[in-house]
Design a protein around this motif. Structure first.
Motif, mmCIF file in Angstrom:
data_model
loop_
_atom_site.group_PDB
_atom_site.id
_atom_site.type_symbol
_atom_site.label_atom_id
_atom_site.label_comp_id
_atom_site.label_asym_id
_atom_site.label_seq_id
_atom_site.Cartn_x
_atom_site.Cartn_y
_atom_site.Cartn_z
ATOM 1 N N ARG A 152 0.745 -1.627 0.177
ATOM 2 C CA ARG A 152 0.127 -0.024 0.515
ATOM 3 C C ARG A 152 1.040 1.252 0.078
ATOM 4 N NH1 ARG A 152 -3.593 -3.108 3.685
ATOM 5 N NH2 ARG A 152 -2.107 -1.878 5.677
ATOM 6 N N CYS A 153 1.534 0.505 0.258
ATOM 7 C CA CYS A 153 3.081 2.114 0.733
ATOM 8 C C CYS A 153 3.696 2.590 -0.751
ATOM 9 C CB CYS A 153 4.089 2.036 1.531
ATOM 10 S SG CYS A 153 3.285 2.629 3.190
ATOM 11 N N ASP A 154 4.116 4.024 -0.158
ATOM 12 C CA ASP A 154 5.068 4.083 -2.160
ATOM 13 C C ASP A 154 5.898 3.310 -2.307
ATOM 14 O OD1 ASP A 154 3.010 5.633 -3.010
ATOM 15 O OD2 ASP A 154 3.173 7.278 -1.643
ATOM 16 N N LEU A 155 6.595 3.669 -0.666
ATOM 17 C CA LEU A 155 8.232 2.615 -0.816
ATOM 18 C C LEU A 155 8.606 2.442 0.578
ATOM 19 C CD1 LEU A 155 11.156 3.676 -2.378
ATOM 20 C CD2 LEU A 155 11.589 5.035 -0.793
ATOM 21 N N SER A 156 9.190 1.278 0.585
ATOM 22 C CA SER A 156 9.635 0.873 2.367
ATOM 23 C C SER A 156 11.567 0.269 2.120
ATOM 24 C CB SER A 156 9.113 -0.575 2.120
ATOM 25 O OG SER A 156 7.027 -1.114 2.453
ATOM 26 N N LEU A 157 11.751 1.131 3.655
ATOM 27 C CA LEU A 157 12.910 1.276 4.018
ATOM 28 C C LEU A 157 13.210 -0.174 5.236
ATOM 29 C CD1 LEU A 157 12.857 4.824 5.553
ATOM 30 C CD2 LEU A 157 12.909 4.312 3.017
ATOM 31 N N ILE A 158 13.961 -1.309 3.929
ATOM 32 C CA ILE A 158 14.548 -2.339 4.227
ATOM 33 C C ILE A 158 15.973 -2.281 4.990
ATOM 34 C CG2 ILE A 158 14.412 -4.753 3.383
ATOM 35 C CD1 ILE A 158 11.600 -3.123 2.835
ATOM 36 N N ILE A 159 16.006 -2.952 6.288
ATOM 37 C CA ILE A 159 17.226 -3.409 6.543
ATOM 38 C C ILE A 159 18.070 -3.543 6.433
ATOM 39 C CG2 ILE A 159 16.286 -4.340 8.895
ATOM 40 C CD1 ILE A 159 17.718 -1.713 10.224
ATOM 41 N N SER A 160 17.844 -5.074 5.966
ATOM 42 C CA SER A 160 18.604 -5.716 5.509
ATOM 43 C C SER A 160 18.328 -6.607 4.476
ATOM 44 C CB SER A 160 18.502 -7.464 7.042
ATOM 45 O OG SER A 160 18.193 -8.887 6.183
ATOM 46 N N GLU A 161 20.115 -7.130 4.042
ATOM 47 C CA GLU A 161 19.412 -7.292 2.169
ATOM 48 C C GLU A 161 19.036 -8.549 1.881
ATOM 49 O OE1 GLU A 161 22.750 -5.461 -0.532
ATOM 50 O OE2 GLU A 161 24.157 -6.422 1.239
ATOM 51 N N PHE A 162 19.477 -9.822 3.359
ATOM 52 C CA PHE A 162 18.307 -10.510 3.610
ATOM 53 C C PHE A 162 16.851 -10.185 3.249
ATOM 54 C CE2 PHE A 162 16.601 -14.106 6.197
ATOM 55 C CZ PHE A 162 17.152 -15.056 5.628
ATOM 56 N N GLU A 163 16.257 -9.152 4.018
ATOM 57 C CA GLU A 163 14.733 -9.987 4.046
ATOM 58 C C GLU A 163 14.795 -8.835 2.414
ATOM 59 O OE1 GLU A 163 14.258 -7.019 7.619
ATOM 60 O OE2 GLU A 163 14.919 -8.430 8.805
ATOM 61 N N MET A 164 15.320 -7.716 1.673
ATOM 62 C CA MET A 164 15.796 -7.462 0.950
ATOM 63 C C MET A 164 15.380 -8.827 -0.443
ATOM 64 S SD MET A 164 15.161 -4.325 0.082
ATOM 65 C CE MET A 164 16.216 -3.754 -1.808
ATOM 66 N N ASN A 165 15.642 -9.222 -0.213
ATOM 67 C CA ASN A 165 15.801 -10.834 -0.700
ATOM 68 C C ASN A 165 13.929 -11.904 -1.233
ATOM 69 O OD1 ASN A 165 17.903 -10.007 -2.166
ATOM 70 N ND2 ASN A 165 19.388 -11.157 -0.969
ATOM 71 N N ILE A 166 13.827 -11.776 0.544
ATOM 72 C CA ILE A 166 12.623 -12.186 1.228
ATOM 73 C C ILE A 166 11.395 -12.283 0.378
ATOM 74 C CG2 ILE A 166 11.704 -12.338 2.559
ATOM 75 C CD1 ILE A 166 13.481 -13.704 4.314
ATOM 76 N N LEU A 167 11.748 -10.661 0.328
ATOM 77 C CA LEU A 167 10.840 -9.435 -0.290
ATOM 78 C C LEU A 167 10.875 -10.044 -1.449
ATOM 79 C CD1 LEU A 167 11.047 -7.001 2.548
ATOM 80 C CD2 LEU A 167 9.347 -8.424 2.268
ATOM 81 N N LYS A 168 11.497 -9.696 -2.469
ATOM 82 C CA LYS A 168 11.485 -10.428 -3.606
ATOM 83 C C LYS A 168 10.888 -11.105 -4.297
ATOM 84 C CE LYS A 168 15.408 -7.966 -4.048
ATOM 85 N NZ LYS A 168 16.989 -7.401 -4.678
ATOM 86 N N ASP A 169 11.532 -12.700 -3.200
ATOM 87 C CA ASP A 169 11.484 -13.946 -4.334
ATOM 88 C C ASP A 169 11.302 -14.570 -3.569
ATOM 89 O OD1 ASP A 169 13.808 -13.269 -5.394
ATOM 90 O OD2 ASP A 169 15.391 -13.902 -3.640
ATOM 91 N N VAL A 170 10.467 -14.826 -2.280
ATOM 92 C CA VAL A 170 9.628 -15.381 -1.246
ATOM 93 C C VAL A 170 8.063 -14.461 -2.436
ATOM 94 C CG1 VAL A 170 8.465 -16.196 0.354
ATOM 95 C CG2 VAL A 170 11.114 -15.972 0.088
ATOM 96 N N PHE A 171 7.879 -13.476 -1.843
ATOM 97 C CA PHE A 171 6.370 -12.328 -1.811
ATOM 98 C C PHE A 171 6.305 -11.924 -2.965
ATOM 99 C CE2 PHE A 171 7.121 -12.472 2.865
ATOM 100 C CZ PHE A 171 5.922 -13.653 3.531
ATOM 101 N N LYS A 172 7.343 -12.271 -4.148
ATOM 102 C CA LYS A 172 7.445 -11.640 -5.514
ATOM 103 C C LYS A 172 6.901 -9.350 -5.405
ATOM 104 C CE LYS A 172 7.681 -16.085 -6.171
ATOM 105 N NZ LYS A 172 9.097 -15.856 -7.014
#
Length: 413
Positions: A152-172
């Motif tokens: 729902r947000c325009d941008l989300s700040l993600i603190i960990s690269e591991f979590e960046m990958n989860i958001l992109k790969d697992v949650f697309k």
């Protein structure tokens, strides 16, 4: 002349940088926006605390707000911010629809702090004595809320690269909605180590962490039950000091001076305490995000002993400033070695400086963030148009949350 941009931060709590890494992270964000000319208002429905920072000292306007109250609508309409930053997804759930209704043009940013569903799913797996799998996230109830909030947000700040990958790969999730922003600190030169207490001037092991955070409490239990007995067996004179804000009665009951295990309570100045310690112990067994206590140890020139969860996404492929070990017996052995071996200890210090300078440089990330926000301010329409799933979730959440909140408000009257 450029018009001053207004930022509204809606806080889950008032920032307490001396109590938690989350408080420190919030103050880092405030400093980035301040340095880039934003006029900042920080609003929260939380109770004031004795340890909250005095926001006025940082040129930030403080505003107390209420949950489920149309008084917020009047407040935001009058403020008319250009950017709204939600501190954690629960705050976006509570206030996001009101921001959209009253200030639809405002850019909406979510500071996730860490991916809560990752921490929750790992905690469940740990308590059920099984190995955590990434697929566990897909059935995690809190993930549905958290991912909807990110979309729902325009941008989300993600603190960990591991979590960046989860958001992109697992949650697309589309990469355009995410911005990697670790903890941000100034560069540190190796000669600065000479100004810090030396190996011989330091003593004791320490652990430090806010006890409102479940992974910290679990870590102290693990230290007490498994690791500390093994350390004491081979190093009888060893002392461990456990510091942390908001210790409960069950934490205080672990205080056992006869066994060299001291519960010290809140640290008035964590930095000074970490600088005087020889080794930080952080055998963290579940959690998410980055560990502020481990970055702080590096800044204080204090080597640390942690686990693969503790060090996750914190050091790229650089050698750790101490060691990473998941087995409790090996952890105890290596902790003693790190404490006693001056050469190993000094090399670990240097490793910490290399990690700080490679992974956490404020200058490397702050200008990118502001540039991205400025481009969103210029053309949010196109960005939002391509976020169809976000628009869809916004439509449904807006309707359901709006009516629930209105019902609570009417009931409270």
């Amino acid at each position: 002349m450029n018009q001053i941009k207004k930022l509204l931060i809606i806080g889950f709590v008032w920032p307490e940088p001396k109590s938690s890494a989350a408080g420190g992270r919030m103050m880092q964000l405030i400093s980035i926006f301040k340095e880039n000319g934003f006029e900042i208002t920080f609003a929260s429905a939380a109770q004031d605390s004795n340890f909250m920072v005095d926001l006025s000292e940082f040129g930030v306007i403080k505003k107390n707000i209420e949950l489920n109250s149309s008084t917020f609508d009047d407040f935001i309409l009058e403020l008319n911010p250009d950017v709204v930053l939600f501190d954690r997804f629960m705050i976006e759930e509570q206030f996001g629809w009101r921001v959209i209704e009253k200030c639809p043009k405002a850019i909406r940013i979510l500071d996730t702090e860490d991916v809560h569903s990752l921490r929750t799913a790992r905690q469940k797996a740990f308590k059920e004595n099984r190995i955590f799998e990434l697929e566990d996230l897909l059935s995690e109830e809190v993930a549905k809320r958290e991912i909807a909030s990110i979309l729902r947000c325009d941008l989300s700040l993600i603190i960990s690269e591991f979590e960046m990958n989860i958001l992109k790969d697992v949650f697309k999730i589309n990469e355009d909605l995410l911005f990697y922003l670790p903890f941000l600190v100034d560069e540190m030169k190796e000669e600065e180590l000479l100004k810090l207490p030396s190996f011989d001037e330091r003593k004791n092991f320490i652990f430090i962490g806010n006890f409102l955070h479940e992974p910290n409490w679990n870590t102290v239990q693990y230290l007490k039950e498994a690791i500390w007995p093994a350390i004491k067996r081979d190093f009888p004179e060893a002392i461990l000091e456990v510091y942390g804000a908001y210790p409960s009665q069950k934490v205080l009951q672990l205080h056992q001076p006869k066994n060299g295990f001291y519960i010290m309570g809140r640290a008035e100045d964590a930095n000074e305490i970490v600088k005087k310690a020889r080794v930080v112990l952080a055998p963290i067994r579940f959690g998410a995000g980055l560990k502020g206590k481990l970055l702080e140890a590096m800044q204080c020139g204090t080597p640390s002993a942690t686990t693969s969860i503790g060090s996750e996404a914190m050091h790229e492929n650089l050698p750790w400033n101490g060691f990473i070990e998941d087995d409790s017996v090996e952890f105890a052995k290596k902790a003693i070695e790190l404490y006693k071996d001056e050469n190993l200890w000094k090399q670990s210090q240097k490793n910490g400086i290399e990690i700080i300078n490679k992974c956490y440089q404020k200058s490397a990330y702050s200008s990118q963030l502001i540039s991205l926000i400025n481009s969103l301010l210029v053309d949010s329409k196109s960005h939002r148009l391509h976020n169809f799933m976000g628009n869809l979730l916004q439509h449904h959440a807006y309707t359901s949350t709006r009516y629930m909140s209105k019902w609570i408000e009417a009931k409270n009257k």
